[in-house]
Design an enzyme around this catalytic site. Structure first.
Site, PDB file in Angstrom:
ATOM      1  N   LYS A 173       0.844  -1.188   0.000  1.00 41.12           N
ATOM      2  CA  LYS A 173       0.000   0.000   0.000  1.00 41.12           C
ATOM      3  C   LYS A 173       0.882   1.242   0.000  1.00 41.12           C
ATOM      4  O   LYS A 173       1.609   1.494   0.950  1.00 41.12           O
ATOM      5  CB  LYS A 173      -0.923  -0.009   1.217  1.00 41.12           C
ATOM      6  CG  LYS A 173      -1.861  -1.216   1.237  1.00 41.12           C
ATOM      7  CD  LYS A 173      -2.728  -1.262   2.473  1.00 41.12           C
ATOM      8  CE  LYS A 173      -1.945  -1.492   3.733  1.00 41.12           C
ATOM      9  NZ  LYS A 173      -2.804  -1.786   4.909  1.00 41.12           N
ATOM     10  N   THR A 204      -8.692   9.618   7.968  1.00 39.48           N
ATOM     11  CA  THR A 204      -8.390   8.348   7.301  1.00 39.48           C
ATOM     12  C   THR A 204      -8.168   7.205   8.287  1.00 39.48           C
ATOM     13  O   THR A 204      -7.532   6.204   7.953  1.00 39.48           O
ATOM     14  CB  THR A 204      -7.142   8.499   6.413  1.00 39.48           C
ATOM     15  OG1 THR A 204      -6.049   8.980   7.224  1.00 39.48           O
ATOM     16  CG2 THR A 204      -7.391   9.480   5.280  1.00 39.48           C
ATOM     17  N   GLY A 206      -8.477   3.915  10.041  1.00 41.22           N
ATOM     18  CA  GLY A 206      -9.087   2.638   9.682  1.00 41.22           C
ATOM     19  C   GLY A 206      -8.930   2.213   8.237  1.00 41.22           C
ATOM     20  O   GLY A 206      -9.515   1.214   7.818  1.00 41.22           O
ATOM     21  N   THR A 207      -8.121   2.938   7.461  1.00 38.71           N
ATOM     22  CA  THR A 207      -8.001   2.592   6.041  1.00 38.71           C
ATOM     23  C   THR A 207      -7.429   1.190   5.834  1.00 38.71           C
ATOM     24  O   THR A 207      -7.911   0.433   4.987  1.00 38.71           O
ATOM     25  CB  THR A 207      -7.103   3.607   5.311  1.00 38.71           C
ATOM     26  OG1 THR A 207      -5.893   3.788   6.053  1.00 38.71           O
ATOM     27  CG2 THR A 207      -7.799   4.929   5.141  1.00 38.71           C
ATOM     28  N   GLY A 208      -6.395   0.828   6.593  1.00 40.29           N
ATOM     29  CA  GLY A 208      -5.778  -0.485   6.406  1.00 40.29           C
ATOM     30  C   GLY A 208      -6.715  -1.621   6.756  1.00 40.29           C
ATOM     31  O   GLY A 208      -6.829  -2.611   6.015  1.00 40.29           O
ATOM     32  N   CYS A 209      -7.406  -1.494   7.890  1.00 34.39           N
ATOM     33  CA  CYS A 209      -8.370  -2.518   8.293  1.00 34.39           C
ATOM     34  C   CYS A 209      -9.471  -2.641   7.249  1.00 34.39           C
ATOM     35  O   CYS A 209      -9.895  -3.745   6.881  1.00 34.39           O
ATOM     36  CB  CYS A 209      -8.990  -2.160   9.642  1.00 34.39           C
ATOM     37  SG  CYS A 209      -7.820  -1.888  10.976  1.00 34.39           S
TER      38      CYS A 209
END
Length: 263
Positions: A173, A204, A206-209
């Site tokens: 990412k 932003t 929580g984007t990875g989860c």
């Protein structure tokens, strides 16, 4: 039957990341979400004020309870906190006939540590080898491999370093790089570059989860890895664009953005 997806991750009391974000994503994408709580955090828009991991036997019991009765079409992992939990979850996943999306969570959006340094070897040696897709961000790539990504040209080198640990696919990412949000998905032979415009929105959390859960949700529907990641990227891009202020710090992405009426 509605596809079933299991998240194995920590709880975010603020609702922006962790299991809460995972379940919201799964609902938004039309699958049935289930959860194994690995840790409880006291967390809000300003950061993580405390974290308490659950005993290995509690994590194992939750997992077996869901998988043995209900069954799963995909598993997603997030915060695993310790070497003992990492190794237990890796063992459980290896005995489950379903694709696994591993988000090797190391730190929170605010820089708070969520994985013990002593657990890194277990992530490398036990968890990544059972992953269908690993989804590290640039900080996690450095934490796991020592490779530092300074530009888009470094993404291939980063992906190769992660693939050395055994996941079938890796999604690097590149959201922390300047310019467009560019990610690289590869299995070592095929490369898929995913680009989206960068939205001027600081909310932003929580984007990875959210991205990892979206990939797992699409895999549970029977999509191939490249198609699942493509759809997940589209979903999380919209969620970032719609992110909103919450509390006094960094707000969450909007998991229900597709359900909101246009302004």
């Amino acid at each position: 039957m509605i596809p079933r997806v299991l998240t194995v991750a920590g709880s975010d009391s603020g609702g922006g990341a962790g299991v809460q974000a995972d379940l919201k994503t799964m609902l938004a994408l039309g699958v049935h979400g289930m959860s194994v709580i690995t840790a409880v955090t006291a967390q809000n828009s300003l950061g993580v004020q405390g974290a308490w991991e659950l005993p290995v036997e509690a994590v194992r019991a939750q997992y077996r309870s869901v998988v043995d009765d209900i069954g799963v079409q995909a598993v997603k992992t997030g915060m695993l906190a310790s070497a003992e939990l990492v190794e237990a979850v890796a063992e459980l996943i290896s005995g489950t006939d379903a694709p696994a999306v591993v988000d090797p969570v190391g730190v929170s959006k605010h820089g708070d540590p969520l994985l013990a340094a002593s657990a890194l070897d277990s992530v490398r040696g036990r968890l990544l080898p059972v992953a269908t897709v690993a989804t590290p961000n640039l900080d996690e790539v450095t934490q796991l491999t020592g490779v530092r990504v300074e530009s888009e040209g470094d993404l291939g080198r980063a992906a190769a370093a992660v693939l050395e640990y055994g996941p079938r696919w890796v999604l690097i990412k590149g959201g922390h790089l300047p310019g467009d949000a560019v990610d690289l998905l590869t299995d070592g032979s095929r490369e898929h570059w995913l680009r989206s415009p960068r939205h001027d929105n600081r909310h932003t959390h929580g984007t990875g989860c959210t991205l990892a859960s979206a990939v797992a949700s699409e895999l549970a529907k029977g999509l191939t890895v490249p198609e699942a990641v493509k759809r997940a990227k589209e979903y999380v891009t919209g969620a970032i664009a719609a992110g909103f202020a919450l509390g006094a710090g960094i707000g969450p992405v909007d998991h229900g953005w597709r359900c909101r009426p246009p302004e």
